[in-house]
Enzyme design. Structure first.
Site, PDB file in Angstrom:
ATOM      1  N   LYS B  83       0.814  -1.218   0.000  1.00 36.93           N
ATOM      2  CA  LYS B  83       0.000   0.000   0.000  1.00 36.93           C
ATOM      3  C   LYS B  83       0.841   1.259   0.000  1.00 36.93           C
ATOM      4  O   LYS B  83       1.836   1.347   0.732  1.00 36.93           O
ATOM      5  CB  LYS B  83      -0.892   0.032   1.250  1.00 36.93           C
ATOM      6  CG  LYS B  83      -2.025  -0.984   1.252  1.00 36.93           C
ATOM      7  CD  LYS B  83      -2.882  -0.805   2.499  1.00 36.93           C
ATOM      8  CE  LYS B  83      -3.842  -1.949   2.708  1.00 36.93           C
ATOM      9  NZ  LYS B  83      -4.942  -1.964   1.736  1.00 36.93           N
ATOM     10  N   GLY B 155     -10.995  -2.782   8.566  1.00 35.80           N
ATOM     11  CA  GLY B 155     -10.670  -2.932   9.983  1.00 35.80           C
ATOM     12  C   GLY B 155     -11.878  -3.014  10.890  1.00 35.80           C
ATOM     13  O   GLY B 155     -11.748  -2.885  12.106  1.00 35.80           O
ATOM     14  N   GLY B 237      -8.641  -8.342   4.965  1.00 39.80           N
ATOM     15  CA  GLY B 237      -7.616  -7.594   5.697  1.00 39.80           C
ATOM     16  C   GLY B 237      -7.445  -8.159   7.080  1.00 39.80           C
ATOM     17  O   GLY B 237      -6.866  -9.215   7.282  1.00 39.80           O
ATOM     18  N   SER B 238      -8.023  -7.459   8.051  1.00 38.06           N
ATOM     19  CA  SER B 238      -7.869  -7.844   9.458  1.00 38.06           C
ATOM     20  C   SER B 238      -8.582  -9.155   9.759  1.00 38.06           C
ATOM     21  O   SER B 238      -8.270  -9.815  10.745  1.00 38.06           O
ATOM     22  CB  SER B 238      -8.438  -6.737  10.340  1.00 38.06           C
ATOM     23  OG  SER B 238      -8.097  -5.471   9.813  1.00 38.06           O
TER      24      SER B 238
END
Lengths: 196, 296
Positions: B83, B155, B237-238
Site C-alpha cells: 500500500k 478494519g 484484511g484484518s
C-alpha cells in the site's frame, strides 16, 4: 464438443468466452463430477499454488489424470502449464502429466511481465504471404527449462527459451492466448490436439 | 522477431485477471505470508499494521518499511502487493523500485494529498484503487488504475459497507446498460467520470478492469456473499490474522470464494473456525474515523 475449464481460480471465464465464440460447449469445472463426459479440459492462468491446494481438497487430481490418460486433450496456460508439468524444481502439488521441467516466475516479477510477437509454425497461417505472428502476453510467466523425448516444441523466444509445447494430447503455453482476440491457439486445441 | 514490451495496459490488467476468483490476504510478516500462501491465497498484501490495528492505535499510517516488504516478497512465490498513501507518488516509486507486483493506493493509510490521486499511467507496476460508486471507480481507471476494489470500511469486520459499495457500482452498471447512448454524456457529467470509460462500461456491461470486494470481509459467508453479488474476488484484511485460528479461517475463505454458489460447501467450511475477529459495527464509527471517505 464439450470442453471443461478448471474454475478453481484464475482467468477461466476468458477461456469459456473464447470456446463459446468458437461454437464449443464450455463448462466450468470445480468438482470431480463436472469432469464427466468432457471432450477436453483447459487449465487457465491464475496461481498454481491455489489450484494445487483446491484440487487436492476437492479430489480433482486423479480424475484429471484419468481424463488425460484416456487421451482427451488437456491444455494448460501459464499456471495451467505449471500444474501439468512433471517437475518444477520445488515441492508443490502438481498433476505431473507432461514430461517437461518448468521454472515458475521465470522472467522476474510483475514489472518484467511483457508482450511479444511469436512465430508459431504449428498455427500455419499467413498474412500477405508471410507467416502471421501470434501476439503473446506473458504475466509473471513460467518457462520450459527442458523437455522429454515425446515433447514437441511449438514456440520459442529469440534466445531459444521454450514457451509452448505439445506432448500427444497435452498442450502447454507460458502465455495467455485467452487474453487476446486471436483464437488460433484455441482452434488448434479444438481441432488438432488429441487427434492422432 | 519483435521486441518485448513491458508495463503495458494488457499486462497490468492481465495480472488482475489472473487473481480473479481468489482471495488476497493482508499480512504483516513472512510467517503470516506463508500461512496465507499455504491456505491458497492468490496474492498477499504486505503492510506494517492491519487496518484494525491502524484504527485502534491511530497516528499517521504510511507505506510499510521496505525491509518488511522484501522479507514478505522473499517468503512466498505468489504476487505481493503493498500500500501507498493516496497521492503519495514517491511511496509508489519506492514500491516499484522494490519490485512489488501491485500497488494499492489506499484510503487505509493516511492520505498524503487530499485533492489529487497518483498519476498511475506513469508507472510500469499496476495499481489497484478503492471506490464507493461507479463514478469513483471510473475516475481511478482514468488515472491508470488497472484493478478496482470496493472501499468497504476496513478494519471493522463489518461487511455492510462493502455490500453498499458493490451494490452501488454493479447497480449503476446495470442502469447504464438500459440507457440509450445519447444519455451517456449526461451520466458522465453527473458521475464526474470520463465519457470514454462510461461508454466502454455501458458496452461491456462491466467495469473495463477486474473488480474485487474489500473492507470488512471476515467470514467464508461474507466472501461468498460478495462473489454472488458479482465481484471478481475478495481482499481480506484484518479478518484473518485478527481471528482465533488464522490458518483455518484463511483456507475456509479461499474455499468459499471458489465454491461461492454452493451453500453446502460454505456450510461445511464455516464449521468450527474459532473466534472471528471481534469487529466493530461500521455504523457506530464516528464520521472523522471513517476510512472510506478518504479520496474522492
Amino acid at each position: 464438443m464439450k470442453i471443461g475449464v478448471l474454475a478453481l481460480q484464475g482467468d477461466f471465464i476468458e477461456h469459456v468466452q473464447v470456446l463459446r465464440a468458437l461454437g464449443a460447449d464450455a463448462v466450468e469445472v470445480r468438482q470431480p463430477d463436472e469432469l464427466r463426459d468432457l471432450d477436453g479440459l483447459i487449465i487457465p492462468g491464475g496461481e498454481s499454488t491455489t489450484f494445487g491446494k483446491l484440487a487436492i481438497e476437492y479430489g480433482l487430481i486423479e480424475p484429471i489424470r484419468a481424463l488425460c490418460n484416456a487421451g482427451k486433450p488437456v491444455w494448460g496456460t501459464c499456471a495451467g502449464m505449471i500444474f501439468l508439468a512433471k517437475d518444477i524444481g520445488r515441492p508443490q502439488p502438481l498433476l505431473g502429466l507432461m514430461d517437461v521441467k518448468v521454472k515458475r516466475n521465470a522472467f522476474g516479477r510483475q514489472v518484467d511481465s511483457f508482450e511479444i510477437d511469436l512465430d508459431v509454425s504449428a498455427l500455419a497461417t499467413t498474412e500477405n504471404g508471410q507467416p502471421k505472428p501470434f501476439h503473446a502476453i506473458f504475466i509473471r510467466a513460467p518457462l520450459i527449462e527442458s523437455i522429454g523425448k515425446a515433447v514437441e516444441v511449438l514456440a520459442q523466444l529469440d534466445d531459444g527459451t521454450i514457451v509452448a509445447a505439445r506432448q500427444g494430447n497435452l498442450l502447454a503455453t507460458s502465455f495467455h492466448p485467452e487474453l487476446t482476440q486471436d483464437t488460433r491457439f484455441h482452434r488448434y486445441f479444438l481441432e488438432r490436439v488429441g487427434k492422432r | 522477431m519483435a521486441e518485448k514490451t513491458v508495463g503495458t495496459w494488457a499486462v497490468k490488467v492481465g495480472l488482475a485477471q489472473m487473481l480473479k476468483g481468489g482471495v488476497i490476504m493482508d499480512v504483516t510478516n513472512a510467517e503470516q505470508a506463508k500461512i496465507a500462501e499455504d491456505a491458497g491465497a492468490c496474492a498477499v498484501m504486505a503492510l506494517e499494521r492491519v487496518p484494525a490495528d491502524i484504527r485502534r492505535e491511530g497516528g499517521v499510517a504510511r507505506m510499510a518499511d521496505p525491509t518488511k516488504i522484501v522479507e514478505i516478497m522473499e517468503a512466498v512465490t505468489i504476487p505481493v502487493m503493498a500500500k501507498a498513501r493516496i497521492g503519495h507518488f514517491v511511496e509508489a516509486q519506492v514500491l516499484e523500485a522494490l519490485g512489488v507486483d501491485y500497488i494499492d493506493e489506499s484510503e487505509v493509510l493516511t492520505p498524503a494529498d487530499e485533492e489529487n490521486h497518483i498519476d498511475k499511467h506513469n508507472f510500469k507496476v499496476p495499481f489497484v484503487c478503492g471506490c464507493r460508486n461507479l463514478g469513483e471507480a471510473l475516475r481511478r481507471i482514468g488515472e491508470g488504475a488497472a484493478m478496482i476494489r470496493t472501499k468497504g470500511e476496513a478494519g471493522t469486520g463489518d461487511v455492510v459497507e462493502a455490500v453498499r459499495h458493490a451494490r452501488a457500482v454493479l447497480g449503476e452498471i446495470r442502469r447504464l446498460q438500459n440507457m440509450r447512448p445519447d444519455e451517456w454524456m449526461r451520466v458522465a457529467k453527473e458521475m464526474g467520470a470520463p465519457y470514454e470509460l462510461v461508454k466502454e462500461t455501458a458496452e461491456l456491461g462491466r467495469l473495463p478492469v477486474v473488480n474485487f470486494a474489500a473492507g470488512g470481509i471476515a467470514t467464508p459467508a461474507d466472501a461468498a456473499l460478495m462473489m454472488q453479488l458479482g465481484v471478481d474476488g475478495v481482499f481480506v484484511g484484518s479478518g484473518i490474522f485478527k481471528s482465533g485460528d488464522p490458518a483455518r479461517r484463511a483456507k475456509a475463505i479461499v474455499e468459499a470464494t471458489t465454491h461461492y454458489n454452493d451453500p453446502e460447501i460454505i456450510a461445511k467450511v464455516s464449521r468450527g473456525l474459532g473466534e472471528p475477529m471481534v469487529g466493530r459495527a461500521a455504523r457506530e464509527i464516528p464520521e472523522k474515523e471513517l476510512l472510506a471517505v478518504r479520496g474522492w
